[in-house]
Enzyme design. Structure first.
Site, PDB file in Angstrom:
ATOM      1  N   CYS A 119      13.665  13.783  91.095  1.00 25.18           N
ATOM      2  CA  CYS A 119      15.117  13.820  90.858  1.00 25.18           C
ATOM      3  C   CYS A 119      15.728  12.460  91.171  1.00 25.18           C
ATOM      4  CB  CYS A 119      15.760  14.844  91.778  1.00 25.18           C
ATOM      5  SG  CYS A 119      15.079  16.480  91.594  1.00 25.18           S
TER       6      CYS A 119
ATOM      7  N   ARG B 187      11.816   7.886  86.967  1.00 26.37           N
ATOM      8  CA  ARG B 187      11.319   8.757  88.045  1.00 26.37           C
ATOM      9  C   ARG B 187      10.800  10.075  87.500  1.00 26.37           C
ATOM     10  NH1 ARG B 187      13.935   7.180  93.089  1.00 26.37           N
ATOM     11  NH2 ARG B 187      13.979   9.305  93.824  1.00 26.37           N
TER      12      ARG B 187
ATOM     13  N   TRP C 172      14.018  17.055  88.283  1.00 24.33           N
ATOM     14  CA  TRP C 172      12.600  17.342  87.993  1.00 24.33           C
ATOM     15  C   TRP C 172      12.365  18.706  88.602  1.00 24.33           C
ATOM     16  CZ3 TRP C 172       7.834  17.739  90.766  1.00 24.33           C
ATOM     17  CH2 TRP C 172       6.682  17.554  89.983  1.00 24.33           C
TER      18      TRP C 172
ATOM     19  N   ASN D  50      18.526  15.924  95.946  1.00 23.29           N
ATOM     20  CA  ASN D  50      17.117  15.586  95.728  1.00 23.29           C
ATOM     21  C   ASN D  50      16.386  16.029  96.990  1.00 23.29           C
ATOM     22  OD1 ASN D  50      14.656  14.577  95.108  1.00 23.29           O
ATOM     23  ND2 ASN D  50      15.218  12.402  95.245  1.00 23.29           N
ATOM     24  N   GLY D  51      15.324  16.826  96.809  1.00 20.76           N
ATOM     25  CA  GLY D  51      14.568  17.305  97.970  1.00 20.76           C
ATOM     26  C   GLY D  51      14.312  18.802  97.834  1.00 20.76           C
TER      27      GLY D  51
ATOM     28  N   GLU E  34      -9.919   5.499  89.317  1.00 20.45           N
ATOM     29  CA  GLU E  34      -8.637   4.921  88.889  1.00 20.45           C
ATOM     30  C   GLU E  34      -8.620   4.762  87.382  1.00 20.45           C
ATOM     31  OE1 GLU E  34      -5.917   4.718  90.161  1.00 20.45           O
ATOM     32  OE2 GLU E  34      -4.799   3.312  88.926  1.00 20.45           O
TER      33      GLU E  34
ATOM     34  N   LYS F 287      -5.755   6.550  85.022  1.00 29.53           N
ATOM     35  CA  LYS F 287      -4.921   5.767  84.096  1.00 29.53           C
ATOM     36  C   LYS F 287      -4.941   6.378  82.706  1.00 29.53           C
ATOM     37  CE  LYS F 287      -2.696   4.033  86.118  1.00 29.53           C
ATOM     38  NZ  LYS F 287      -2.940   4.449  87.442  1.00 29.53           N
TER      39      LYS F 287
ATOM     40  N   GLU G 135      -3.328  10.148  82.506  1.00 29.63           N
ATOM     41  CA  GLU G 135      -1.885  10.351  82.785  1.00 29.63           C
ATOM     42  C   GLU G 135      -1.003   9.806  81.679  1.00 29.63           C
ATOM     43  OE1 GLU G 135      -0.157   8.490  86.220  1.00 29.63           O
ATOM     44  OE2 GLU G 135      -1.591   6.871  86.179  1.00 29.63           O
TER      45      GLU G 135
ATOM     46  N   HIS H  64     -26.454  16.682  87.619  1.00 28.92           N
ATOM     47  CA  HIS H  64     -26.444  17.922  88.418  1.00 28.92           C
ATOM     48  C   HIS H  64     -25.438  18.922  87.887  1.00 28.92           C
ATOM     49  CE1 HIS H  64     -29.156  16.109  91.297  1.00 28.92           C
ATOM     50  NE2 HIS H  64     -28.419  15.022  91.254  1.00 28.92           N
TER      51      HIS H  64
ATOM     52  N   LYS I 273       7.671   9.040  88.822  1.00 28.82           N
ATOM     53  CA  LYS I 273       7.228   7.771  89.426  1.00 28.82           C
ATOM     54  C   LYS I 273       7.149   7.902  90.947  1.00 28.82           C
ATOM     55  CE  LYS I 273       5.956   3.551  89.692  1.00 28.82           C
ATOM     56  NZ  LYS I 273       4.538   3.260  89.314  1.00 28.82           N
TER      57      LYS I 273
HETATM   58  C1  AGP Z   1      -0.247   6.389  89.610  1.00 29.68           C
HETATM   59  O1  AGP Z   1      -0.590   5.940  88.300  1.00 29.68           O
HETATM   60  C2  AGP Z   1       0.360   7.720  89.614  1.00 29.68           C
HETATM   61  N1  AGP Z   1       1.562   7.690  88.845  1.00 29.68           N
HETATM   62  C3  AGP Z   1       0.510   8.418  90.939  1.00 29.68           C
HETATM   63  O2  AGP Z   1      -0.766   8.926  91.212  1.00 29.68           O
HETATM   64  C4  AGP Z   1       0.947   7.593  92.182  1.00 29.68           C
HETATM   65  O3  AGP Z   1      -0.045   6.647  92.490  1.00 29.68           O
HETATM   66  C5  AGP Z   1       1.088   8.554  93.379  1.00 29.68           C
HETATM   67  O4  AGP Z   1       2.102   9.488  93.078  1.00 29.68           O
HETATM   68  C6  AGP Z   1       1.421   7.833  94.693  1.00 29.68           C
HETATM   69  O5  AGP Z   1       2.676   7.213  94.582  1.00 29.68           O
HETATM   70  P1  AGP Z   1       3.093   6.154  95.714  1.00 29.68           P
HETATM   71  O6  AGP Z   1       2.097   5.031  95.651  1.00 29.68           O
HETATM   72  O7  AGP Z   1       4.489   5.735  95.353  1.00 29.68           O
HETATM   73  O8  AGP Z   1       3.025   6.861  97.054  1.00 29.68           O
END
Ligand code: AGP
Length: 600
Positions: free
Chosen positions: A2, A28, A74, A98-99, A476, A480, A483, A499, A595
């Site tokens: 949010c 966000r 969100w 927000n929260g 990673e 990438k 997502e 396995h 984000k």
């Molecule tokens: C990264 O590509 C993702 N969007 C997500 O996993 C992110 O790394 C994770 O939410 C942690 O966020 P932060 O580093 O702001 O704590």
């Protein structure tokens, strides 16, 4: 997550400020939006599902107002509907939030017994009703807010308008971020100062259990006890926070390319004067063990640090997913340093884990990208990455800044505990100083990544594999791709495929790997041959002159383990980018993602 914007002005039409702020918070992640503003002496509320532009089109063009609040939601409690969208209004009180109010059901029952009824399924409407309940009980804002803060369990950044007090916004904060931007005759509240940089870069930060009365020309900040607080007015350095896309089609591509400078910018203060600069980093030799906690990409950065701590400095290092950390035995001890990695510094799971460690009075250190973020205040020591604003949801430059800063931290530790010689350290410092020369060819190899993307973008399953450090990097790489392309991509230890998972390999299944450890490469290659024999198509990143006509090979220069992760991840970032581009996805704001995940 949010986003909140609120504005009160003597002379400005605040509607443009609210909409501009919401658009700057879109990164966000959200699924609905809304505004509430004073119009003809009444609070006018407009909400919409979907993009902020849809909300903007619903607002009467020549509407003017001097006070208002706005929100991008969100969905957590309750679907993305207009009824559940914010702002919420109950009798005298209108809020955005927000929260998460964790005890909202108990509060809802209490309010129902006091003749309150509810239209939405949100915890926010309950919070709004609770504020109204206390307001009608005390008709005193300080008492109302204190009673709310005493009653509510959970997290909140709330901006509130009270019907018979229409020259002021009231803001209250616990765990979810909130800043108050200061400009001439107009004060603006936001979840993130970067959302309102068009209007001001001067801002106050609210800490937990603080609240403020915000008028057009005055801000009074108080503690939960009602004491007026004299807070520092922060100024955000604008040159590090260029929120434009420049000439790039997407923020993600811009941020990938910015790695030419952000990596060195992050580590330079600790390598500029060679070994002496390294010694300005915290001394970790007083700890017996290192723990690392993070989510998503930050967690993956922690795994790279684990590899270096353990393989190079012989220091035991455990890495935990923040969302799991609190519910397992993590052997907390004052001899263990716990490092928290977070780009945003606002991730709720990471904050919760950090609060647990602090509650046991154990040492903490933060690797954080956003200055004055919640985590940066909570850790004992904070080391900032200098990646600048990262707008794209998929983290790229923040990740390489995190692994670079962690690598330098390991390097300083290795010097102190004598597992790394001075000569070796100087060589690694020199590698970091030449990082732009090392990564530029990889960043510019667009044709290679686009040709791979063209071969994989219609696939349904893609596997990333590796051994040791390459396995951690494959995690990673897989994140990438999944997502932003929405292709199911999974990371696997190369030796583990046989396995069970190898049963999923079929003709043309792409398997993407890196083999950069001369002690393990032969085994990785044989694992690749196993899947090749079952129809897979192989894409391999390697740092020696391995040749194989049956593989598509991306060569990287031979460098130390401190630099290698950076060189491997750049092809992974760009393969993901071009694959998502071919799929026509919303690369900077992928579906369902946020984000900054400020709820658990
Ligand atoms: C990264 O590509 C993702 N969007 C997500 O996993 C992110 O790394 C994770 O939410 C942690 O966020 P932060 O580093 O702001 O704590």
């Amino acid at each position: 997550m949010c986003g909140i914007v609120g504005a009160v002005s003597k002379d400005k039409n605040i509607l443009s400020i609210l909409i501009t702020g919401l658009k700057n918070l879109e990164y966000r992640g959200y699924d609905s939006a809304g505004v509430a503003y004073l119009k003809n002496n009444k609070i006018n509320i407009i909400k919409s599902i979907g993009k902020v532009s849809k909300l903007e089109n619903k607002i009467v063009k020549n509407d003017k107002s001097n006070i208002g609040i706005a929100h991008t939601r969100w969905a957590t409690h309750g679907k993305a509907t207009s009824v559940n969208a914010h702002p919420h209004r109950v009798k005298h009180i209108t809020i955005v939030h927000n929260g998460i109010i964790e005890n909202y059901e108990e509060i809802k029952e209490m309010l129902k017994n006091n003749n309150y009824s509810f239209k939405s399924s949100t915890d926010t409407e309950v919070g709004c009703a609770l504020l109204n309940y206390y307001y009608e009980k005390f008709y005193d804002v300080d008492k109302t807010i204190k009673a709310f803060m005493d009653k509510v369990i959970g997290s909140y950044a709330i901006t509130m308008i009270i019907d018979n007090d229409l020259d002021n916004l009231y803001v209250l904060k616990k765990e979810s971020p909130l800043v108050i931007g200061i400009s001439d005759n107009t004060n603006i509240v936001a979840s993130d100062i970067r959302a309102i940089l068009k209007y001001t870069n001067k801002y106050y930060i609210l800490n937990d259990f603080e609240y403020a009365k915000v008028s057009a020309d005055e801000v009074i900040i108080k503690s939960i006890k009602g004491e007026i607080l004299n807070k520092e007015l922060h100024t955000l350095d604008l040159k590090d926070n260029d929120n434009s896309k420049g000439h790039y089609k997407h923020y993600m591509l811009k941020e990938i390319m910015e790695q030419k400078t952000t990596i060195l910018k992050t580590v330079l203060p600790f390598i500029e004067e060679g070994i002496d600069s390294l010694m300005t980093l915290p001394d970790l030799t007083k700890y017996k063990e290192i723990s690392i906690v993070g989510c998503g990409t930050a967690y993956h950065a922690g795994l790279v640090a684990k590899y270096l701590f353990e393989e190079v400095t012989n220091t035991r290092c455990s890495v935990y997913l923040a969302s799991e950390y609190r519910y397992q035995n993590n052997f907390l001890s004052k001899d263990t340093l716990t490092i928290f990695i977070s780009q945003s510094g606002e991730t709720a799971d990471t904050i919760a884990a950090l609060k647990l460690v602090k509650s046991k009075d154990c040492p903490t250190l933060g690797i954080i990208n956003v200055e004055n973020s919640t985590i940066s205040y909570l850790v004992d020591t904070c080391l900032y990455t200098k990646a600048g604003s990262e707008i794209a949801v998929a983290s790229t430059k923040a990740y390489t800044a995190q692994i670079s800063l962690l690598s330098i931290l390991v390097l300083s530790h290795g010097l102190r505990n004598k597992t790394i010689s001075k000569d070796k350290a100087i060589d690694i410092i020199d590698e970091f100083k030449s990082i732009e020369k090392l990564i530029t060819p990889l960043l510019n190899n667009k044709d290679m990544y686009l040709s791979i993307a063209k071969k994989i973008y219609k696939e349904e399953d893609i596997f990333y594999i590796g051994r040791g450090l390459d396995y951690y990097l494959s995690m990673e790489g897989a994140l990438k791709l999944k997502e932003i392309s929405y292709i199911h991509s999974e990371s696997y230890a190369a030796g583990e495929l046989k396995h069970g998972t190898i049963s999923l390999i079929k003709k043309n299944t792409p398997v993407i790997a890196s083999a950069t450890n001369s002690n393990l490469n032969a085994k990785t290659i044989s694992n690749l041959k196993e899947v090749l024999a079952r129809g897979a198509v192989i894409y391999l990143i390697c740092d020696d002159n391995y040749k194989d006509d049956t593989f598509t090979i991306i060569n990287i220069p031979k460098v130390s383990d401190f630099i290698k992760p950076i060189l491997v991840i750049i092809p992974y970032q760009l393969i993901a980018y071009y694959t998502a581009l071919l799929k026509g996805n919303d690369i900077d704001k992928p579906k369902n993602l946020a984000k900054s995940v400020t709820v658990e």
